[in-house]
Design an enzyme around this catalytic site. Structure first.
Site, PDB file in Angstrom:
ATOM      1  N   LYS A  54       0.845  -1.199   0.000  1.00  0.00           N
ATOM      2  CA  LYS A  54       0.000   0.000   0.000  1.00  0.00           C
ATOM      3  C   LYS A  54       0.881   1.250   0.000  1.00  0.00           C
ATOM      4  O   LYS A  54       0.607   2.219  -0.724  1.00  0.00           O
ATOM      5  CB  LYS A  54      -0.913   0.003   1.239  1.00  0.00           C
ATOM      6  CG  LYS A  54      -2.057  -1.000   1.141  1.00  0.00           C
ATOM      7  CD  LYS A  54      -2.816  -1.179   2.459  1.00  0.00           C
ATOM      8  CE  LYS A  54      -3.860  -2.282   2.312  1.00  0.00           C
ATOM      9  NZ  LYS A  54      -4.583  -2.621   3.546  1.00  0.00           N
ATOM     10  N   GLN A  98      -4.861  -1.348   9.794  1.00  0.00           N
ATOM     11  CA  GLN A  98      -4.742  -2.659   9.165  1.00  0.00           C
ATOM     12  C   GLN A  98      -5.287  -3.750  10.090  1.00  0.00           C
ATOM     13  O   GLN A  98      -4.978  -3.786  11.276  1.00  0.00           O
ATOM     14  CB  GLN A  98      -3.264  -2.929   8.824  1.00  0.00           C
ATOM     15  CG  GLN A  98      -3.008  -4.194   8.040  1.00  0.00           C
ATOM     16  CD  GLN A  98      -3.588  -4.172   6.623  1.00  0.00           C
ATOM     17  OE1 GLN A  98      -3.747  -3.114   6.027  1.00  0.00           O
ATOM     18  NE2 GLN A  98      -3.896  -5.340   6.091  1.00  0.00           N
ATOM     19  N   ASP A 121     -11.008   2.953   4.282  1.00  0.00           N
ATOM     20  CA  ASP A 121     -11.498   1.606   3.977  1.00  0.00           C
ATOM     21  C   ASP A 121     -12.980   1.573   3.602  1.00  0.00           C
ATOM     22  O   ASP A 121     -13.468   0.552   3.127  1.00  0.00           O
ATOM     23  CB  ASP A 121     -11.338   0.714   5.224  1.00  0.00           C
ATOM     24  CG  ASP A 121     -10.021  -0.047   5.231  1.00  0.00           C
ATOM     25  OD1 ASP A 121      -9.608  -0.514   4.160  1.00  0.00           O
ATOM     26  OD2 ASP A 121      -9.442  -0.193   6.317  1.00  0.00           O
TER      27      ASP A 121
HETATM   28  N1  GUN Z   1      -6.781  -6.658   6.170  1.00  0.00           N
HETATM   29  C1  GUN Z   1      -7.064  -7.383   5.064  1.00  0.00           C
HETATM   30  N2  GUN Z   1      -7.740  -6.640   4.160  1.00  0.00           N
HETATM   31  C2  GUN Z   1      -7.912  -5.426   4.711  1.00  0.00           C
HETATM   32  C3  GUN Z   1      -8.522  -4.220   4.261  1.00  0.00           C
HETATM   33  O1  GUN Z   1      -9.079  -4.124   3.161  1.00  0.00           O
HETATM   34  N3  GUN Z   1      -8.466  -3.177   5.128  1.00  0.00           N
HETATM   35  C4  GUN Z   1      -7.866  -3.254   6.347  1.00  0.00           C
HETATM   36  N4  GUN Z   1      -7.883  -2.179   7.117  1.00  0.00           N
HETATM   37  N5  GUN Z   1      -7.286  -4.350   6.783  1.00  0.00           N
HETATM   38  C5  GUN Z   1      -7.302  -5.423   5.970  1.00  0.00           C
END
Ligand code: GUN
Length: 288
Positions: A54, A98, A121
């Site tokens: 990311k 996350q 998100d």
């Molecule tokens: N962990 C796995 N996928 C995601 C996501 O799309 N967002 C977040 N915040 N954590 C994750």
């Protein structure tokens, strides 16, 4: 007949290039670049890789990326204090915590400190509610948004189609079912308790596998010519395995998103799109 393999890496690269152009336009006009703050707590190795990816994608698109790494033994109160401070920081446009968090932390208490206007998100109940009401909304969860973008860029007609979503998670299955409904598809959500699952799936023009059971969906679930989207990502023997049995399904489906290289890269591209959208909204700029 053999399915067209949908190249999510290529589509995501196109999208990131488009986003980078929008970021450049924004900064050239004198605006600060969009900024994304990510909180990574704990030692989950998969999360560390996702977050690194990311960060790289954000920086390449011109998005300011800041990583916060509270210790794995942090308390809920400590994480809440960190997220509250980011939420109150005017230089931060978008926040992502996350998941999964270490087991001693209450994820809902942390998530509720992110205001809807900074919800990278699209998980906030307000943003989810807007989606459920059928409003376009500024942000929505990245993985289902990525699935919709793959459908759109493949030229699939959603209006009047039948879609079956296998999996009812708050992050993928439920929001994707809402997005498909908003696009005039007729949607069935299935799950582990669904009777005659293969028969229900066999009705689908668009079949989404988001259950986290490696290779569960074989040809017996697939209507000939269907668009099959594989959202599964289960690590197995050092590789990531999807929910679709590709060898079995590929000769039957019309389109298939592979794992890896299908939905996965799209999730990050859509996170950046959310970040740009939040930044534009916070600066009073129209959406692009
Ligand atoms: N962990 C796995 N996928 C995601 C996501 O799309 N967002 C977040 N915040 N954590 C994750």
């Amino acid at each position: 007949m053999s399915a067209t393999i949908v190249d999510g890496r290529a589509v995501a690269a196109e999208l990131r290039a488009e986003l980078a152009t929008h970021v450049t336009e924004m900064t050239t006009a004198g605006n600060p670049p969009p900024s994304l703050a990510v909180v990574l707590c704990g030692d989950d190795p998969a999360s560390a890789i996702y977050v690194r990816n990311k960060g790289r994608a954000a920086e390449r698109a011109g998005v300011r990326f800041t990583l916060h790494r509270p210790p794995a033994e942090s308390t809920t109160e400590e994480l809440v204090a960190l997220v509250r401070s980011l939420d109150g920081d005017d230089t931060v446009d978008a926040i992502l915590v996350q998941l999964p968090l270490p087991s001693q932390i209450d994820p809902d208490a942390v998530a509720s400190c992110i205001s809807p206007e900074k919800d990278a998100d699209g998980f906030h109940p307000y943003n989810f509610g807007r989606l459920a009401e059928g409003h376009p909304g500024v942000v929505a969860p990245g993985t289902p948004l990525g699935c919709m973008e793959l459908l759109r860029r493949s030229g699939v007609t959603l209006r009047g189609s039948r879609a079956v979503v296998v999996g009812r998670s708050a992050i993928v299955g439920r929001p994707l079912a809402l997005m498909l409904t908003n696009a005039d598809s007729t949607v069935t959500i299935c799950h582990s308790r669904t009777r005659d699952l293969a028969a229900v799936c066999h009705e689908a023009d668009i079949l989404v596998a988001a259950i986290g059971r490696p290779r569960m969906i074989d040809a017996s679930f697939v209507k000939p010519g269907a668009f099959v989207i594989d959202v599964g990502t289960t690590p197995q023997d050092g590789v990531v395995v999807g929910d679709v049995d590709r060898d079995s399904v590929e000769p039957v489906a019309g389109w298939l998103t592979p794992v890896p290289g299908g939905v996965g890269p799209m999730t990050i591209a859509m996170l950046l799109r959310n970040t740009l959208a939040l930044a534009r909204a916070r600066r009073g700029l129209p959406q692009v």
